[in-house]
Every structure is written in C-alpha cells, then in structure tokens.
Write an enzyme that holds these catalytic residues in place. Structure first.
Site, PDB file in Angstrom:
ATOM      1  N   TRP A 432       0.828  -1.210   0.000  1.00 57.94           N
ATOM      2  CA  TRP A 432       0.000   0.000   0.000  1.00 57.94           C
ATOM      3  C   TRP A 432       0.859   1.255   0.000  1.00 57.94           C
ATOM      4  O   TRP A 432       0.646   2.175  -0.787  1.00 57.94           O
ATOM      5  CB  TRP A 432      -0.932   0.016   1.212  1.00 57.94           C
ATOM      6  N   TYR A 436       0.992   3.941  -3.022  1.00 60.61           N
ATOM      7  CA  TYR A 436       0.504   5.289  -2.731  1.00 60.61           C
ATOM      8  C   TYR A 436       1.612   6.318  -2.937  1.00 60.61           C
ATOM      9  O   TYR A 436       1.365   7.422  -3.440  1.00 60.61           O
ATOM     10  CB  TYR A 436      -0.034   5.345  -1.298  1.00 60.61           C
ATOM     11  N   ASP A 452      -6.170  -0.951  -1.092  1.00 55.90           N
ATOM     12  CA  ASP A 452      -6.740   0.160  -0.324  1.00 55.90           C
ATOM     13  C   ASP A 452      -8.210  -0.117  -0.015  1.00 55.90           C
ATOM     14  O   ASP A 452      -8.997  -0.469  -0.904  1.00 55.90           O
ATOM     15  CB  ASP A 452      -6.594   1.449  -1.119  1.00 55.90           C
TER      16      ASP A 452
END
Length: 504
Positions: A432, A436, A452
């Site tokens: 993640w 991101y 997510d």
C-alpha cells in the site's frame, strides 16, 4: 513524436482541437513561426508545416514563438512521457534549472551516465540538445513572466537566468522580434484587500509575486480543494473555500505560496510571498505537479470510460485530477503516518511533527494565516525520538529508517523505480505504501493501490471486484491510467478513503 502522427496533428490543427493543446506544436516553414494547435491564425497548407513535440524543440530548430497563441502559456507538454526514463528525468531536471548554473557534464553525473550519452539520448528523444532545451525554456518562461506576472523586467531577467538586463533585452528581441516591454500586459500591482474577511490574508498584497498558470481543460478545482482540505497539516497548510496555501523553503529561501484555482479560465492564480519569490520557476513547476495541471484528461477519460464500471464516474467528474505532492520526502512521511489510521489521526501526527521539528516561518509571512512552520528537512529528524509523537513504536522505527535514507545525498533525486526498489525491503513498507507513494509522491499515472480499503469499497459498491487480486486483474484494462481510476473510485465514496497497509 511517439503517440501522434503528422496526419492526426494536422487534423487537430484544422479543427483547433483544444484537447491537443500542449501535446504538439506546428511550425510554419513560410513564416518561421510555430504555434499551438488552438491558434486562431489561418490554417497553413499541409506541405508548409512541421510538427514538434515541444516548444523547446521547435525553437531549437530555428522557429520563433507565435505572439497570438503564446506557446509559453500552453499547458505543460507531455513530450517526455513514455520515453526513456533517464531522458524523462533529465528533462525534468533541465526544466527545474539544472543547467542554469551547472553544465551538461554535471547533469550527466547526477543521472549516472556520460555527458556524450546524455546528449545522444536527449537529441534522439526530444529533438534538441540539453543546452538548446534549457535556452528555449529560459526564453519561454521569461515571456510568460512578462505577460502573466507582476514582476519587473529586472526581476524577470534575474529569475530567468540572464546575466544582465542588457543580455535579457537583446536575447528576447532576437527570439521574438520585439523588445520585452512590447509584451507587457501583465497583472496590475494587486492592492491589499481592505475587507475584514478571513480570506483577505490569502489575497494578493502589494509585495506579492502573482502569476497565472493555465491548466489543460476540463479542470475541476472544487474537487482539488476538497481533497487538500481533508489532508491539510496544521501549521503547514491552510485550505479555504477558494485557496490552498502552504509554507515552503527552496534554496534556503522561506516563503508562503497561495494557490487560487479557477475553472474559467482553467488554471490557478499563484501568489508567492517572501524571499522565495526568486524561486518562482521551481515553485510553478512544483505547483503544476501538485495540482496535476498538465494531465491530458480528454484522452484519459475516453480510455477509462470504455469500462462500464468507471463510465458513470467519468461522466460525473470530467475534470478530476490526481493530486500530487510538494516534496518526495514530505510525502513519504505523510504516507507512513497515514498507515492504518484515519485522515484525522494522520493530520494530528503530522501537525505534531511539524510543530516540534519544523523551522518557524518568519512572523511577517505567518501573520494570522495559521501557517507557522516549514516541513522539517530529513536531517532535522535523524536521531530524534519520533515515538514521542504518539504513534506505535514500530511505525516510529519505520519513519526513522525512511528519514535516514532521505538524509543521504542524492537519494530523493533518483528515478522513481530506483527509489521505490530501495524502499521496498524496509520493514514497515508494504505494497500500500509503495503504491501510494508512486501514485502521489512520484506522479506515476499507472500506480494502483489495489489493497486500499476505500478503493475496494467503491469497487464493490459499483458492482465490481471485491478483493484486491480480482480488482488488480480487472484494472489491467485501465492501463496506463490506473492512478486516475483510483482517484475516480475514491471520489465516488463522497468520503475520505480509508487507509490500509499490508504488514511486512
């Protein structure tokens, strides 16, 4: 040109298709002038034109910019997108001024290649040498500042990298055929607001530098402000109904920058306050990335709307952008602080970090805005007891390791893939965080954090895949714009996306 052929360019030129503005430039052999595809001038004959992927390349081939359509005011050219990663990074560094005070050899050393190989790559992929690109960019930016800012000619000459005002006047007259003063229709010196509203502090004042940056339409400014408002770090940022503001420090110069987005005309008024006004070229480049001003949204939307899952979202939000970041290190810290917590909790942690370790903003800049500190540099955090900020010890350890890496000379300047590869083995950095960071911190248009929770929730609500593996497979049809698909899914929730980090 990698994605457009001459026939398509000429068709776009004949129809003055605004979707192609900034994607190519038309040089007219009979006049020696080059234009944007939206230029109102009479369309030249097919045999009398050449097409170039950037204004810099057209200038490097001996053509002068059109005074009517102003190529320097076009949305940023995506000419380097999709080409050799080293060239893309070189173009970015040249745009940020790497050759203003340095040599091609210095630039090549930063890229880890020889200067000869850099020249070959640059010429092959952009049609110009690094020096030609830098000189053309200097001229284009100088004219943009003349027309769209309230700076004096002396200030513009200095900021654009000219050694003297005389040299500045001579070079622009040679390039454009007129003295710089002939183009002066810039903004009048703004008056200090006299009303007593809270927004007054974020309006132009007498000593502010004011510049307008155009965005490629359509442009949804309201969604951008909504996004940043939910994530504003106390003491560092302030977001109102019509502005996004933050502190900054570039080349040792502190400042306050205020962005006032506009849908009509599409773009953003930039107000730069304090000593950092001398760095307006770098500031404007960062703002373009932060607000995603140069995205080719018509092309992206057309591609994503082919999927029935996204089609209604694309139709509902035609000008949706993928917000970027101001600084790679700052965003990496924000991503770590946001692991497995709400946006509110992440803002609180970041606010504590800024207040405790950030340098105070001078009183004459901070006064009444609520913006009190600059974001701390990596060196300021190395060795500090980060666990006292109120986060779990494991996350504080991860933040300490990230900080130590970014404190290493040159670490933050690596190309995105290399940087992510070096962060990936670190304990506490899972898929993640990497996705991101790629999506917002590095501006990768194809990054996609499939795990997510917000994205999965939105997909399920729309009748799409409910687990990360299935969604990853489904998202293959969204390439190479999966980051925009992610933003559409987040926006569809009408809430702030939950955050999730895969344990590692």
């Amino acid at each position: 040109m990698d994605t457009l052929n001459d026939d398509l360019c000429y068709q776009a030129l004949k129809t003055r298709d605004a979707r192609f503005d900034g994607r190519f430039y038309t040089a007219v052999l009979t006049t020696g002038i080059f234009c944007r595809p939206i230029c109102p001038a009479v369309t030249p004959k097919r045999g009398n034109v050449r097409f170039y992927p950037s204004a810099e390349t057209a200038m490097a081939n001996g053509f002068r910019p059109c005074l009517r359509c102003r190529p320097e005011a076009a949305p940023g050219s995506p000419a380097a997108a999709g080409v050799h990663t080293t060239v893309a990074r070189a173009v970015r560094l040249v745009d940020e001024g790497a050759l203003d005070n340095g040599s091609v050899a210095d630039l090549a050393e930063r890229l880890g290649i020889t200067d000869r190989y850099l020249r070959q790559l640059y010429k092959r992929h952009t049609g110009a040498t690094p020096q030609q690109h830098a000189q053309a960019r200097r001229l284009l930016r100088a004219r943009q500042l003349i027309v769209d800012s309230n700076l004096s000619m002396t200030e513009i000459a200095e900021i654009a990298g000219f050694s003297s005002l005389r040299r500045f006047n001579h070079t622009l007259k040679e390039a454009y055929g007129n003295a710089p003063t002939a183009f002066r229709r810039g903004l009048k010196p703004p008056l200090k607001a006299t009303q007593n509203g809270a927004d007054d502090l974020f309006l132009p004042a007498h000593d502010d530098l004011v510049l307008f940056l155009r965005a490629r339409p359509p442009f949804d400014s309201e969604q951008l402000l909504t996004f940043f408002r939910a994530r504003a770090i106390p003491g560092l940022e302030a977001v109102g109904a019509h502005h996004y503001a933050r502190s900054l420090c570039i080349a040792g110069q502190p400042g306050l920058v205020i962005c006032r987005p506009s849908d009509n005309p599409p773009g953003v008024q930039v107000i730069l306050r304090g000593p950092a006004r001398q760095t307006i070229l770098e500031v404007s480049a960062r703002i373009r990335r932060l607000l995603d001003l140069d995205a080719d949204l018509p092309g992206i939307s057309e591609h994503l709307a082919q999927d029935p899952l996204l089609e209604p979202l694309v139709a509902r939000h035609p000008g949706l952008r993928v917000p970027g970041s101001w600084d790679r290190f700052e965003f990496a810290v924000r991503a770590i602080l946001g692991q497995q917590v709400s946006l509110s909790a992440a803002r609180t942690l970041a606010g504590r970090l800024v207040a405790r370790y950030g340098r105070p903003l001078p009183d004459d800049l901070a006064g009444g805005t609520g913006i009190t500190h600059r974001f701390p540099e990596p060196a300021a955090l190395v060795g500090q007891p980060l666990n006292k900020l109120g986060m779990p010890g494991s996350r504080a350890d991860t933040l300490a390791r990230i900080t130590a890496r970014f404190a290493e000379p040159g670490f933050a300047e690596q190309d995105g893939n290399t940087l992510l590869a070096q962060l990936a083995p670190m304990r506490g950095i899972g898929p993640w965080t990497l996705h991101y960071l790629a999506l917002r911190g590095l501006g990768d248009p194809d990054a996609f954090p499939a795990s997510d929770l917000g994205i999965l929730k939105a997909s399920a609500h729309l009748g799409g895949p409910r687990d990360a593996k299935a969604l990853t497979r489904h998202a293959e049809r969204w390439r190479p714009w999966r980051a925009y698909a992610a933003q559409y899914l987040w926006t569809s929730l009408n809430t702030h996306p939950p955050r999730q980090e895969t344990p590692s």
